[in-house]
Design a protein around this motif. Structure first.
Motif, mmCIF file in Angstrom:
data_model
loop_
_atom_site.group_PDB
_atom_site.id
_atom_site.type_symbol
_atom_site.label_atom_id
_atom_site.label_comp_id
_atom_site.label_asym_id
_atom_site.label_seq_id
_atom_site.Cartn_x
_atom_site.Cartn_y
_atom_site.Cartn_z
ATOM 1 N N VAL A 195 86.886 33.235 6.349
ATOM 2 C CA VAL A 195 87.238 32.631 7.628
ATOM 3 C C VAL A 195 88.556 33.228 8.134
ATOM 4 O O VAL A 195 89.559 33.244 7.415
ATOM 5 N N ARG A 196 88.560 33.693 9.358
ATOM 6 C CA ARG A 196 89.786 34.211 9.973
ATOM 7 C C ARG A 196 90.515 33.046 10.630
ATOM 8 O O ARG A 196 89.949 32.346 11.484
ATOM 9 N N ILE A 197 91.764 32.827 10.239
ATOM 10 C CA ILE A 197 92.543 31.682 10.708
ATOM 11 C C ILE A 197 93.483 32.126 11.826
ATOM 12 O O ILE A 197 94.237 33.088 11.666
ATOM 13 N N GLU A 198 93.419 31.430 12.951
ATOM 14 C CA GLU A 198 94.338 31.680 14.059
ATOM 15 C C GLU A 198 95.102 30.393 14.340
ATOM 16 O O GLU A 198 94.572 29.464 14.952
ATOM 17 N N GLU A 199 96.353 30.351 13.881
ATOM 18 C CA GLU A 199 97.193 29.181 14.097
ATOM 19 C C GLU A 199 98.083 29.383 15.319
ATOM 20 O O GLU A 199 98.328 30.503 15.766
ATOM 21 N N HIS A 200 98.573 28.263 15.851
ATOM 22 C CA HIS A 200 99.493 28.267 16.994
ATOM 23 C C HIS A 200 98.886 28.988 18.202
ATOM 24 O O HIS A 200 99.583 29.660 18.950
ATOM 25 N N ARG A 201 97.593 28.809 18.390
ATOM 26 C CA ARG A 201 96.920 29.341 19.572
ATOM 27 C C ARG A 201 96.312 28.185 20.341
ATOM 28 O O ARG A 201 95.349 27.560 19.894
ATOM 29 N N ARG A 202 96.847 27.922 21.481
ATOM 30 C CA ARG A 202 96.338 26.829 22.308
ATOM 31 C C ARG A 202 95.304 27.361 23.293
ATOM 32 O O ARG A 202 95.511 28.396 23.921
ATOM 33 N N VAL A 203 94.212 26.630 23.413
ATOM 34 C CA VAL A 203 93.169 26.996 24.376
ATOM 35 C C VAL A 203 92.895 25.783 25.251
ATOM 36 O O VAL A 203 93.003 24.643 24.813
ATOM 37 N N ASP A 204 92.546 26.042 26.504
ATOM 38 C CA ASP A 204 92.272 24.956 27.440
ATOM 39 C C ASP A 204 90.856 24.421 27.319
ATOM 40 O O ASP A 204 90.563 23.296 27.720
ATOM 41 N N GLY A 205 89.965 25.224 26.758
ATOM 42 C CA GLY A 205 88.582 24.801 26.625
ATOM 43 C C GLY A 205 87.740 25.900 26.031
ATOM 44 O O GLY A 205 88.228 27.009 25.763
ATOM 45 N N PRO A 206 86.464 25.621 25.800
ATOM 46 C CA PRO A 206 85.569 26.623 25.206
ATOM 47 C C PRO A 206 85.510 27.924 25.986
ATOM 48 O O PRO A 206 85.234 28.982 25.422
ATOM 49 N N GLN A 207 85.773 27.861 27.292
ATOM 50 C CA GLN A 207 85.710 29.071 28.114
ATOM 51 C C GLN A 207 86.771 30.098 27.703
ATOM 52 O O GLN A 207 86.665 31.281 28.049
ATOM 53 N N ASP A 208 87.791 29.664 26.971
ATOM 54 C CA ASP A 208 88.848 30.585 26.539
ATOM 55 C C ASP A 208 88.520 31.279 25.222
ATOM 56 O O ASP A 208 89.321 32.076 24.729
ATOM 57 N N ILE A 209 87.379 30.977 24.633
ATOM 58 C CA ILE A 209 87.019 31.508 23.320
ATOM 59 C C ILE A 209 85.979 32.600 23.457
ATOM 60 O O ILE A 209 84.913 32.392 24.054
ATOM 61 N N ASP A 210 86.281 33.763 22.889
ATOM 62 C CA ASP A 210 85.341 34.884 22.895
ATOM 63 C C ASP A 210 84.547 34.848 21.593
ATOM 64 O O ASP A 210 84.948 35.422 20.580
ATOM 65 N N ALA A 211 83.434 34.135 21.604
ATOM 66 C CA ALA A 211 82.573 34.023 20.425
ATOM 67 C C ALA A 211 81.174 33.676 20.880
ATOM 68 O O ALA A 211 80.976 33.082 21.954
ATOM 69 N N ASP A 212 80.185 34.036 20.069
ATOM 70 C CA ASP A 212 78.801 33.721 20.411
ATOM 71 C C ASP A 212 78.545 32.215 20.353
ATOM 72 O O ASP A 212 77.754 31.679 21.125
ATOM 73 N N VAL A 213 79.200 31.548 19.407
ATOM 74 C CA VAL A 213 79.052 30.102 19.237
ATOM 75 C C VAL A 213 80.437 29.491 19.101
ATOM 76 O O VAL A 213 81.281 30.005 18.361
ATOM 77 N N VAL A 214 80.675 28.406 19.815
ATOM 78 C CA VAL A 214 81.933 27.660 19.718
ATOM 79 C C VAL A 214 81.619 26.266 19.188
ATOM 80 O O VAL A 214 80.771 25.560 19.744
ATOM 81 N N VAL A 215 82.291 25.874 18.106
ATOM 82 C CA VAL A 215 82.157 24.526 17.558
ATOM 83 C C VAL A 215 83.460 23.799 17.857
ATOM 84 O O VAL A 215 84.496 24.103 17.264
#
Length: 370
Positions: A196-216
């Motif tokens: 698992v790749r861990i990304e800490e201290h990254r704030r996102v406003d919503g799923p639209q900010d995530i570049d991934a095929d699936v967002v949980v």
């Protein structure tokens, strides 16, 4: 409380989660109880991350709990609570009166819609079955948003059972902020070992900010109190229903609140967080308060303090963090396979408690964690 019925009053319990079911079962020896919930099965919410990876079922027939206790189940949604008339209106057109009402509609994942919400590529713990089907379609990139214990359980479980997927965990702060440094280091090590790749201290406003095929999405929880607000009950800034030490609504004394919908607190614990571990004792206390109230007695104040935080890290690892009464972490924690075994027994004990409560509420109170 005595097992002898002391009144003929009618108590409605709204919601058949951990808190609602426990409250209904504890009330049954003393009053006439009607449980309102659209589902005919009790869902082990703490196992939804397992459902996402293919566990066949995480539910149990409500009938097996309710029949021995003599509780009536109405499979419906409540459309309105008429507090002035002490009546509830359901989506099936039924109107039911009550002498007391226990509000136990729990909580849900915030930020992506209502219970069970599933969008084109966005899932939550509540939509675990749909997530599992999506994962079977083929490998790709998957991002779990939320570094709390629920998000960590999802990330480790998904990485262990879906190794072809590239899993990352994104959080606005550090992972597992509620545990000790030692426990956090173990969790971090397990996540890395699972790829698992861990990304800490990254704030996102919503799923639209995530570049991934699936967002949980597992960023935060919100209480299901829209019905309460529409009915005029007083809520706090988080939307939880304001209650006194008996879990009685401060604005509507005929209504008690159990579980995640309640803004409950005690002097030792402080504000009580939303969790299965808190829902069961809150359900039991709400029931005890209702019974004493109907007898003309003063309900006793809630007594609650934390003992541990439990987390599964896949099927073969885990972490048990001992905590102080206010939920702050101690230095001592149990990790590895022994912790996974303890966590599994804790989860099993929740269902055991409810089954025992369906036959003997007093005996259920003697089980660990109650």
């Amino acid at each position: 409380m005595s097992n002898q019925s002391t009144t003929k009053e009618h108590v409605l319990v709204v919601g058949a989660g951990y808190a609602g079911l426990r409250a209904a079962l504890n009330l049954a020896p003393h009053v006439r109880v009607t449980l309102i919930d659209p589902a005919d099965r009790f869902t082990e919410r703490v196992r939804l991350h397992e459902k996402a990876t293919g566990r066949p079922d995480v539910t149990h027939s409500l009938r097996t709990f309710l029949r021995p206790a003599g509780i009536t189940h109405i499979p419906a949604l409540i459309s309105r609570i008429d507090t002035a008339s002490a009546e509830v209106h359901t989506d099936t057109g039924r109107v039911l009166g009550y002498d007391r009402l226990v509000y136990a509609l729990g909580s849900r994942t915030a930020g992506v819609g209502g219970p069970g919400a599933s969008h084109e590529r966005v899932y939550t713990a509540e939509s675990a079955a749909e997530l599992h089907k999506r994962l079977l379609d083929g490998p790709g990139s998957l991002a779990v948003v939320g570094g709390g214990l629920t998000g960590i359980e999802l990330a480790t479980e998904l990485a262990e059972f879906q190794p072809r997927w590239q899993v990352q965990l994104i959080t606005g702060g550090e992972i597992a902020p509620s545990v000790s440094d030692k426990a956090r280091a173990h969790i971090r090590s397990v996540l890395v070992d699972r790829g698992v790749r861990i990304e800490e201290h990254r704030r996102v406003d919503g799923p639209q900010d995530i570049d991934a095929d699936v967002v949980v999405w597992s960023a935060s929880m919100i209480p299901n109190t829209e019905l309460a607000i529409a009915s005029g009950l007083d809520v706090d800034a988080r939307g939880q229903i304001r209650v006194n030490s008996a879990l009685r609504s401060v604005s509507h004394p005929g209504i008690y609140v159990a579980g995640d919908a309640a803004a409950a607190q005690t002097p030792s614990s402080g504000p009580i967080r939303m969790a299965c571990a808190t829902a069961l004792p809150l359900g039991a206390h709400a029931a005890a308060s209702v019974v004493r109230d109907l007898r003309g007695e003063d309900p006793k104040p809630l007594q609650f303090s934390y003992k541990a935080q439990c987390i599964s890290l896949g099927r073969h690892d885990g972490m048990i963090q001992l905590v102080r009464e206010d939920d702050s972490p101690r230095d001592l924690c149990l990790t590895g396979k022994p912790a996974a075994m303890v966590k599994e027994q804790v989860v099993r004990n929740t269902v055991r408690t409810l089954r025992v409560a369906s036959r003997s509420p007093r005996a259920a109170g003697l089980l660990p964690g109650n």
